[in-house]
Enzyme design. Structure first.
Site, PDB file in Angstrom:
ATOM      1  N   ASP A  45       0.814  -1.213   0.000  1.00 63.05           N
ATOM      2  CA  ASP A  45       0.000   0.000   0.000  1.00 63.05           C
ATOM      3  C   ASP A  45       0.852   1.270   0.000  1.00 63.05           C
ATOM      4  O   ASP A  45       0.461   2.283  -0.578  1.00 63.05           O
ATOM      5  CB  ASP A  45      -0.925   0.003   1.216  1.00 63.05           C
ATOM      6  CG  ASP A  45      -2.113  -0.930   1.035  1.00 63.05           C
ATOM      7  OD1 ASP A  45      -2.346  -1.386  -0.107  1.00 63.05           O
ATOM      8  OD2 ASP A  45      -2.802  -1.222   2.027  1.00 63.05           O
ATOM      9  N   GLY A  46       2.020   1.207   0.640  1.00 62.43           N
ATOM     10  CA  GLY A  46       2.906   2.365   0.622  1.00 62.43           C
ATOM     11  C   GLY A  46       3.377   2.691  -0.778  1.00 62.43           C
ATOM     12  O   GLY A  46       3.467   3.862  -1.174  1.00 62.43           O
ATOM     13  N   ASP A 149      -3.572  15.605  21.121  1.00 58.36           N
ATOM     14  CA  ASP A 149      -2.393  15.380  20.273  1.00 58.36           C
ATOM     15  C   ASP A 149      -2.616  15.870  18.851  1.00 58.36           C
ATOM     16  O   ASP A 149      -1.685  16.315  18.185  1.00 58.36           O
ATOM     17  CB  ASP A 149      -2.032  13.896  20.257  1.00 58.36           C
ATOM     18  CG  ASP A 149      -1.322  13.457  21.524  1.00 58.36           C
ATOM     19  OD1 ASP A 149      -1.120  14.316  22.403  1.00 58.36           O
ATOM     20  OD2 ASP A 149      -0.966  12.272  21.647  1.00 58.36           O
ATOM     21  N   THR A 160      -9.836   2.887   6.975  1.00 57.11           N
ATOM     22  CA  THR A 160      -9.290   1.620   7.478  1.00 57.11           C
ATOM     23  C   THR A 160      -7.828   1.752   7.896  1.00 57.11           C
ATOM     24  O   THR A 160      -7.247   0.783   8.383  1.00 57.11           O
ATOM     25  CB  THR A 160      -9.391   0.524   6.404  1.00 57.11           C
ATOM     26  OG1 THR A 160      -8.593   0.899   5.271  1.00 57.11           O
ATOM     27  CG2 THR A 160     -10.822   0.326   5.953  1.00 57.11           C
ATOM     28  N   ALA A 161      -7.246   2.930   7.701  1.00 54.40           N
ATOM     29  CA  ALA A 161      -5.817   3.123   7.996  1.00 54.40           C
ATOM     30  C   ALA A 161      -5.654   3.796   9.361  1.00 54.40           C
ATOM     31  O   ALA A 161      -6.173   3.309  10.361  1.00 54.40           O
ATOM     32  CB  ALA A 161      -5.178   3.929   6.864  1.00 54.40           C
ATOM     33  N   TYR A 162      -4.959   4.924   9.417  1.00 58.37           N
ATOM     34  CA  TYR A 162      -4.680   5.590  10.697  1.00 58.37           C
ATOM     35  C   TYR A 162      -5.964   5.929  11.445  1.00 58.37           C
ATOM     36  O   TYR A 162      -6.049   5.829  12.670  1.00 58.37           O
ATOM     37  CB  TYR A 162      -3.843   6.840  10.422  1.00 58.37           C
ATOM     38  CG  TYR A 162      -3.292   7.543  11.647  1.00 58.37           C
ATOM     39  CD1 TYR A 162      -3.079   6.855  12.841  1.00 58.37           C
ATOM     40  CD2 TYR A 162      -2.959   8.883  11.607  1.00 58.37           C
ATOM     41  CE1 TYR A 162      -2.563   7.491  13.958  1.00 58.37           C
ATOM     42  CE2 TYR A 162      -2.437   9.541  12.708  1.00 58.37           C
ATOM     43  CZ  TYR A 162      -2.248   8.840  13.889  1.00 58.37           C
ATOM     44  OH  TYR A 162      -1.739   9.477  14.978  1.00 58.37           O
ATOM     45  N   LYS A 164      -8.671   4.311  11.723  1.00 59.52           N
ATOM     46  CA  LYS A 164      -9.170   3.165  12.481  1.00 59.52           C
ATOM     47  C   LYS A 164      -8.423   3.015  13.806  1.00 59.52           C
ATOM     48  O   LYS A 164      -9.010   2.689  14.833  1.00 59.52           O
ATOM     49  CB  LYS A 164      -9.050   1.889  11.652  1.00 59.52           C
ATOM     50  CG  LYS A 164      -9.609   0.639  12.309  1.00 59.52           C
ATOM     51  CD  LYS A 164      -9.549  -0.538  11.340  1.00 59.52           C
ATOM     52  CE  LYS A 164     -10.074  -1.807  12.002  1.00 59.52           C
ATOM     53  NZ  LYS A 164      -9.227  -2.245  13.130  1.00 59.52           N
ATOM     54  N   ALA A 184      -6.020  11.337  20.770  1.00 60.38           N
ATOM     55  CA  ALA A 184      -5.730  11.575  22.190  1.00 60.38           C
ATOM     56  C   ALA A 184      -6.231  12.935  22.653  1.00 60.38           C
ATOM     57  O   ALA A 184      -5.463  13.771  23.134  1.00 60.38           O
ATOM     58  CB  ALA A 184      -4.225  11.429  22.447  1.00 60.38           C
ATOM     59  N   GLN A 222       1.767  10.160   2.813  1.00 57.66           N
ATOM     60  CA  GLN A 222       3.174  10.044   3.216  1.00 57.66           C
ATOM     61  C   GLN A 222       3.908  11.380   3.186  1.00 57.66           C
ATOM     62  O   GLN A 222       5.052  11.470   3.620  1.00 57.66           O
ATOM     63  CB  GLN A 222       3.888   9.061   2.283  1.00 57.66           C
ATOM     64  CG  GLN A 222       3.277   7.668   2.268  1.00 57.66           C
ATOM     65  CD  GLN A 222       3.726   6.881   1.048  1.00 57.66           C
ATOM     66  OE1 GLN A 222       3.837   7.422  -0.051  1.00 57.66           O
ATOM     67  NE2 GLN A 222       3.978   5.600   1.228  1.00 57.66           N
TER      68      GLN A 222
END
Length: 269
Positions: A45-46, A149, A160-162, A164, A184, A222
């Site tokens: 995926d990257g 944060d 579905t990534a960060y 989640k 956070a 990215q």
């Protein structure tokens, strides 16, 4: 049909890329990494995210196909041992595709400069040190003063990534929406945020204005924006989309189940 190959530099990916190039030429298809009709990504995926941003200006004419050579690929439908099957699909391509929503990002800096970016998965805004304080507006109406944060703003597939991992919901790729989840957040009897993810319609937008302009860090997939004074970041669903060649593109909820649960019928357990 013109085909581009975008690979990471791993040993397995290099081997698959070389095999692809040879077989593409054997089928009398055209290799063209500059202006392809289809981009085959080899890696994970990257790698696909990198390819998406590399061909960002050609999204209206490019479809993507992903081969994964690692352990897990959410966007990659083909395995490294299926090159022959993929070449056969390319040779019989009829233009079929499936598309997913993207995220428009507009940044205003304290010196008046402006910048636009496009995300496939998500964007985050955080403070490098200490607590981030930011006024959060929805459709230009003040919604909350966020303390914590940071914030994560994601697309449906990026949910579905960060997103989640921050406790955000997984959203169907059929919906043209944006999700904002808290990273956070501080909630006590003095400070209060909503404490839940927020889902924004295509007709709305979210603007984040950091109270302290220094030491903020913004990401777009990215990519990273740092060491600049960010006055505001505005997020909305994009009019542009990413397209995948639909040779055997895995249905979204099946992809989610296989990636995170691996569920089997009870009679197979």
């Amino acid at each position: 049909m013109k085909i581009g190959i975008f690979s990471n530099k791993g040993t397995a990916s290099t081997r698959v890329s070389n095999a692809l190039k040879s077989k593409i030429l054997d089928e009398h298809l055209t290799l063209d990494n500059d202006h392809p009709d289809i981009v085959i990504t080899v890696g994970g995926d990257g790698t696909l995210l990198s390819a998406f941003h590399h061909y960002e200006d050609q999204l209206d004419s490019v479809r993507f196909v992903g081969i994964h050579t690692g352990h897990l690929g959410f966007y990659t439908d083909w395995r490294d041992y299926e090159v022959d099957e993929l070449i056969d699909s390319l040779a019989h391509d009829n233009g079929q595709s499936v598309s997913y929503p993207l995220l428009d990002i507009s940044i205003e800096y304290s010196n008046g400069d402006q910048q636009t970016m496009l995300a496939l998965n998500e964007s985050t805004i955080k403070k490098v040190t200490g607590t981030m304080l930011a006024n959060v507006y929805i459709k230009d109406q003040l919604f909350e003063l966020f303390r914590g944060d940071g914030l994560c703003v994601s697309t449906p597939t990026g949910s579905t990534a960060y997103n989640k991992s921050t406790g955000g919901a997984v959203i169907s790729s059929e919906l043209n929406v944006v999700q904002v989840s808290e990273i956070a957040s501080i909630n006590n009897r003095v400070f209060r945020t909503l404490g839940s993810p927020v889902i924004i319609s295509p007709h709305e937008w979210v603007r984040v204005e950091p109270v302290q302009l220094d030491e903020n860090l913004m990401t777009c997939d990215q990519k990273m924006v740092e060491n600049r004074q960010i006055k505001s970041v505005t997020y909305r669903i994009s009019n542009r989309r990413i397209a995948f060649a639909q040779y055997r593109h895995t249905q979204f909820w099946k992809r989610v189940s296989e990636s995170f649960i691996g569920v089997k019928p009870i009679d197979q357990i």
